[in-house]
Design a protein around this motif. Structure first.
Motif, PDB file in Angstrom:
ATOM      1  N   PRO A  83      49.045   1.543  32.945  1.00  0.00           N
ATOM      2  CA  PRO A  83      50.420   1.050  32.988  1.00  0.00           C
ATOM      3  C   PRO A  83      50.840   0.730  34.422  1.00  0.00           C
ATOM      4  CG  PRO A  83      50.292   3.244  31.957  1.00  0.00           C
ATOM      5  CD  PRO A  83      48.948   2.951  32.534  1.00  0.00           C
ATOM      6  N   GLU A  84      51.837  -0.145  34.548  1.00  0.00           N
ATOM      7  CA  GLU A  84      52.352  -0.494  35.866  1.00  0.00           C
ATOM      8  C   GLU A  84      52.810   0.775  36.589  1.00  0.00           C
ATOM      9  OE1 GLU A  84      55.143  -3.745  35.730  1.00  0.00           O
ATOM     10  OE2 GLU A  84      55.800  -3.286  37.767  1.00  0.00           O
ATOM     11  N   GLY A  85      52.436   0.895  37.836  1.00  0.00           N
ATOM     12  CA  GLY A  85      52.860   2.052  38.622  1.00  0.00           C
ATOM     13  C   GLY A  85      51.913   3.239  38.539  1.00  0.00           C
ATOM     14  N   ALA A  86      50.915   3.171  37.652  1.00  0.00           N
ATOM     15  CA  ALA A  86      49.984   4.307  37.533  1.00  0.00           C
ATOM     16  C   ALA A  86      48.934   4.236  38.639  1.00  0.00           C
ATOM     17  CB  ALA A  86      49.313   4.309  36.165  1.00  0.00           C
ATOM     18  N   LEU A  87      48.379   5.388  38.959  1.00  0.00           N
ATOM     19  CA  LEU A  87      47.391   5.495  40.029  1.00  0.00           C
ATOM     20  C   LEU A  87      46.136   4.675  39.702  1.00  0.00           C
ATOM     21  CD1 LEU A  87      46.372   6.915  42.631  1.00  0.00           C
ATOM     22  CD2 LEU A  87      45.672   8.815  41.183  1.00  0.00           C
ATOM     23  N   CYS A  88      45.779   3.800  40.637  1.00  0.00           N
ATOM     24  CA  CYS A  88      44.644   2.898  40.433  1.00  0.00           C
ATOM     25  C   CYS A  88      43.466   3.410  41.291  1.00  0.00           C
ATOM     26  CB  CYS A  88      45.063   1.488  40.846  1.00  0.00           C
ATOM     27  SG  CYS A  88      43.995   0.234  40.180  1.00  0.00           S
ATOM     28  N   PRO A  89      42.456   4.002  40.677  1.00  0.00           N
ATOM     29  CA  PRO A  89      41.432   4.724  41.450  1.00  0.00           C
ATOM     30  C   PRO A  89      40.376   3.814  42.070  1.00  0.00           C
ATOM     31  CG  PRO A  89      40.920   4.798  39.115  1.00  0.00           C
ATOM     32  CD  PRO A  89      42.192   4.022  39.227  1.00  0.00           C
ATOM     33  N   PRO A  90      39.996   4.056  43.335  1.00  0.00           N
ATOM     34  CA  PRO A  90      38.854   3.319  43.884  1.00  0.00           C
ATOM     35  C   PRO A  90      37.563   3.781  43.192  1.00  0.00           C
ATOM     36  CG  PRO A  90      39.888   4.729  45.559  1.00  0.00           C
ATOM     37  CD  PRO A  90      40.547   5.036  44.257  1.00  0.00           C
ATOM     38  N   ILE A  91      36.902   2.876  42.499  1.00  0.00           N
ATOM     39  CA  ILE A  91      35.750   3.248  41.666  1.00  0.00           C
ATOM     40  C   ILE A  91      34.587   3.845  42.486  1.00  0.00           C
ATOM     41  CG2 ILE A  91      34.090   2.410  39.919  1.00  0.00           C
ATOM     42  CD1 ILE A  91      36.981   2.293  38.930  1.00  0.00           C
ATOM     43  N   PRO A  92      34.202   3.250  43.643  1.00  0.00           N
ATOM     44  CA  PRO A  92      33.050   3.810  44.362  1.00  0.00           C
ATOM     45  C   PRO A  92      33.226   5.282  44.726  1.00  0.00           C
ATOM     46  CG  PRO A  92      33.619   1.654  45.244  1.00  0.00           C
ATOM     47  CD  PRO A  92      34.721   2.040  44.303  1.00  0.00           C
ATOM     48  N   LYS A 117      28.379  19.412  29.813  1.00  0.00           N
ATOM     49  CA  LYS A 117      29.815  19.273  29.509  1.00  0.00           C
ATOM     50  C   LYS A 117      30.656  19.309  30.777  1.00  0.00           C
ATOM     51  CE  LYS A 117      32.153  20.598  25.937  1.00  0.00           C
ATOM     52  NZ  LYS A 117      32.846  21.461  24.963  1.00  0.00           N
ATOM     53  N   LEU A 118      31.473  18.300  30.920  1.00  0.00           N
ATOM     54  CA  LEU A 118      32.354  18.187  32.092  1.00  0.00           C
ATOM     55  C   LEU A 118      33.811  18.308  31.661  1.00  0.00           C
ATOM     56  CD1 LEU A 118      32.282  15.758  35.046  1.00  0.00           C
ATOM     57  CD2 LEU A 118      34.204  15.523  33.478  1.00  0.00           C
ATOM     58  N   LEU A 119      34.573  19.056  32.450  1.00  0.00           N
ATOM     59  CA  LEU A 119      36.021  19.150  32.226  1.00  0.00           C
ATOM     60  C   LEU A 119      36.722  18.492  33.403  1.00  0.00           C
ATOM     61  CD1 LEU A 119      38.625  20.302  30.904  1.00  0.00           C
ATOM     62  CD2 LEU A 119      38.148  22.465  32.077  1.00  0.00           C
ATOM     63  N   ASP A 120      37.614  17.539  33.126  1.00  0.00           N
ATOM     64  CA  ASP A 120      38.366  16.871  34.194  1.00  0.00           C
ATOM     65  C   ASP A 120      39.817  17.340  34.142  1.00  0.00           C
ATOM     66  OD1 ASP A 120      39.279  15.154  36.163  1.00  0.00           O
ATOM     67  OD2 ASP A 120      39.440  13.427  34.811  1.00  0.00           O
ATOM     68  N   ILE A 121      40.231  18.075  35.163  1.00  0.00           N
ATOM     69  CA  ILE A 121      41.615  18.562  35.221  1.00  0.00           C
ATOM     70  C   ILE A 121      42.499  17.471  35.815  1.00  0.00           C
ATOM     71  CG2 ILE A 121      43.153  20.276  36.313  1.00  0.00           C
ATOM     72  CD1 ILE A 121      41.362  21.462  34.104  1.00  0.00           C
ATOM     73  N   GLY A 122      43.457  16.976  35.045  1.00  0.00           N
ATOM     74  CA  GLY A 122      44.345  15.900  35.521  1.00  0.00           C
ATOM     75  C   GLY A 122      43.634  14.557  35.491  1.00  0.00           C
ATOM     76  N   THR A 123      43.267  14.132  34.293  1.00  0.00           N
ATOM     77  CA  THR A 123      42.480  12.891  34.148  1.00  0.00           C
ATOM     78  C   THR A 123      43.325  11.642  34.401  1.00  0.00           C
ATOM     79  OG1 THR A 123      40.683  12.015  32.802  1.00  0.00           O
ATOM     80  CG2 THR A 123      42.752  12.482  31.633  1.00  0.00           C
ATOM     81  N   GLY A 124      44.658  11.817  34.394  1.00  0.00           N
ATOM     82  CA  GLY A 124      45.566  10.713  34.723  1.00  0.00           C
ATOM     83  C   GLY A 124      45.631   9.672  33.622  1.00  0.00           C
ATOM     84  N   ALA A 125      46.234   8.520  33.934  1.00  0.00           N
ATOM     85  CA  ALA A 125      46.302   7.424  32.967  1.00  0.00           C
ATOM     86  C   ALA A 125      45.006   6.629  33.001  1.00  0.00           C
ATOM     87  CB  ALA A 125      47.487   6.514  33.291  1.00  0.00           C
ATOM     88  N   GLU A 152      47.984   9.103  26.436  1.00  0.00           N
ATOM     89  CA  GLU A 152      48.042   8.026  25.439  1.00  0.00           C
ATOM     90  C   GLU A 152      47.298   6.801  25.932  1.00  0.00           C
ATOM     91  OE1 GLU A 152      52.027   6.874  24.108  1.00  0.00           O
ATOM     92  OE2 GLU A 152      52.297   8.996  23.594  1.00  0.00           O
ATOM     93  N   ASN A 153      47.462   6.507  27.224  1.00  0.00           N
ATOM     94  CA  ASN A 153      46.771   5.340  27.778  1.00  0.00           C
ATOM     95  C   ASN A 153      45.252   5.533  27.742  1.00  0.00           C
ATOM     96  OD1 ASN A 153      47.117   2.684  29.230  1.00  0.00           O
ATOM     97  ND2 ASN A 153      45.759   3.774  30.630  1.00  0.00           N
ATOM     98  N   VAL A 154      44.798   6.748  28.095  1.00  0.00           N
ATOM     99  CA  VAL A 154      43.347   7.005  28.066  1.00  0.00           C
ATOM    100  C   VAL A 154      42.845   6.925  26.621  1.00  0.00           C
ATOM    101  CG1 VAL A 154      41.491   8.567  28.730  1.00  0.00           C
ATOM    102  CG2 VAL A 154      43.537   8.470  30.124  1.00  0.00           C
TER     103      VAL A 154
END
Ligand SMILES: C[S@@+](CC[C@H](N)C(=O)[O-])C[C@H]1O[C@@H](n2cnc3c(N)ncnc32)[C@H](O)[C@@H]1O
Length: 314
Positions: A83-92, A117-125, A152-154
Motif C-alpha cells: 500500500p501507499e506509504g508502506a515500507l519498501c524494502p531494499p531487496i539485496p 522453519k523460519l519465524l519473521d517477527i514484524g513481517t510488515g506489509a 492482509e496485504n501479505v
C-alpha cells in the motif's frame, strides 16, 4: 525457485563490495533484463548523471516497481505490491540477511529445505524475509505483525502466488508489548527467527530520519536539497512500521528477554541492529540471560553498514 540468471550475458559490472557471495544482486541491477521480464518498469528506467541506466531512487513508485521486477525475475514472485506509504524494502540487503542465516544453520543452496522453519517477527506489509526464504531456500515460514492491514496485504501476495500457500503462514500479534508470546505455539519449534525492528522512538524522529535520507539522495543526484515534496510519502512506513515506543533499543530488549522464555523452541534468535550504539548493551543482555553463543554479523550495502545479532541458548 529461480536462481538461473547467472547464465545470462549481461555487461560486466563491478562486484558490489560487501554483499554475501551467494546474493543474486552482487553485480548490481541489470535494468535491460529487468525491463524485459517486467515491462511496467520501463518508464522509470533512464540514464543517470553517469550515463548508466538507473531509476530515481527518491521516487517511491519507481522503487516499488523495481522491487516487483526483482522479485519477479529472480525469486519467481508475481504481483508483489504494497500500500501507499508502506515500507519498501531494499531487496539485496534483505536477501543478505537470509543468506547469512542459512550460513548460521549450515545450509547451502542447491536443494529444497522444507524442514527448516523460519519465524519473521514484524513481517510488515511487504512480507519480504519469508518471501525470500521460501523462494531461495524452500524454507517453511511464519510471519507475525501487530498491524492487521499489513498482514492482509501479505495475505494477498500469498494468494497471488499459490506455491507459497503451504509454506508461508501469517499470525497476528495482538499485544504490541510481546514478541514471541501468542506467536510461538506449544510444542512448536523454529530453526531461526529473524527481525527488522522498528528503529525510531517517535513519529517525529522517524520523519526527521526520512528527511535526512531524502536530502542525502538529493545530494547524490547533485541537488543541494530535495526538490521533490512530501518525504513522508516517499519514505513510507510512517506508521508503526518505522517507530515504536523506546525505538530499536527497547524493542531489542523485549525481543532478547522474551527469547529466553522460548530458549528451547528456537535454535537461533536474531535481529537486525541499525544503530551501532545498541549492539553492546544488547550483547551484554544476551550473555546475562545465558545464551551459549552470540554472533555479530556485519552487512555492507554501498556505504551503509548494518549488523545482525544472532544468539542461541542451545
Ligand atoms: C521496520 S518494519 C519491518 C518490515 C519488514 N520485515 C522489512 O524488513 O521490511 C517493523 C515491523 O514490526 C512490526 N511490529 C512492531 N511491533 C511488533 C511486535 N511486538 N510484534 C510483531 N511485529 C511488530 C511493525 O508493525 C512493522 O511492520
Amino acid at each position: 525457485m529461480n536462481n538461473h540468471h547467472e547464465s545470462e550475458k549481461s555487461p560486466a559490472k563491478p562486484v558490489r563490495k560487501g554483499l554475501h557471495p551467494k546474493n543474486l544482486h552482487n553485480q548490481g541491477y541489470d535494468f535491460p533484463v529487468l525491463v524485459k521480464s517486467h515491462p511496467p518498469l520501463a518508464p522509470y528506467v533512464k540514464p543517470n548523471a553517469y550515463g548508466e541506466l538507473s531509476i530515481d531512487f527518491a521516487d517511491p513508485l519507481a522503487v516499488k516497481t523495481l522491487n516487483a521486477a526483482l522479485l519477479n525475475r529472480y525469486y519467481n514472485i508475481v504481483d508483489w505490491d504494497i500500500p501507499e506509504g508502506a515500507l519498501c524494502p531494499p531487496i539485496p540487503g534483505r536477501a543478505d540477511y537470509i543468506h547469512h542465516m542459512a550460513d548460521l544453520l549450515e545450509f547451502g543452496l542447491g536443494h529444497e529445505q522444507p524442514s527448516i522453519k523460519l519465524l519473521d517477527i514484524g513481517t510488515g506489509a511487504n512480507g519480504i524475509y519469508p518471501l525470500l526464504a521460501c523462494q531461495i531456500y524452500g524454507w517453511q515460514c511464519v510471519g507475525s505483525d501487530i498491524n492487521p492491514q499489513s498482514l492482509e496485504n501479505v495475505a494477498t501476495i500469498i494468494t497471488n502466488n499459490p506455491k507459497l500457500k503451504d509454506r508461508f503462514t501469517l499470525r497476528t500479534q495482538h499485544d504490541k508489548n510481546h514478541i514471541f508470546e501468542g506467536i510461538i505455539q506449544d510444542g512448536e519449534f523454529f530453526d531461526v527467527s529473524v527481525c527488522n525492528p522498528p528503529f525510531h522512538a517517535s513519529l517525529d524522529e522517524a520523519l526527521k530520519g526520512s528527511q535526512r535520507k531524502f536530502n542525502n539522495l538529493a545530494r547524490s543526484r547533485g541537488e543541494l536539497k530535495a526538490t521533490t515534496q512530501s518525504p513522508t510519502l516517499n519514505f513510507g512506513g510512517m506508521g508503526a512500521e518505522l517507530w515504536c515506543k523506546g525505538g530499536e533499543q527497547l524493542f531489542l530488549k523485549k525481543l532478547i528477554r522474551e527469547s529466553q522464555e522460548y530458549a528451547t523452541q528456537c535454535r537461533w534468535f536474531s535481529s537486525l541492529v541499525s544503530k551501532a550504539d545498541n549492539v553492546k548493551p544488547a550483547k551484554k543482555l544476551i550473555r546475562k540471560l545465558g545464551a551459549v553463543d552470540v554472533r555479530e554479523i556485519e552487512m555492507k550495502q554501498g556505504n551503509k553498514i548494518t549488523r545482525i545479532l544472532a544468539w542461541t541458548f542451545m
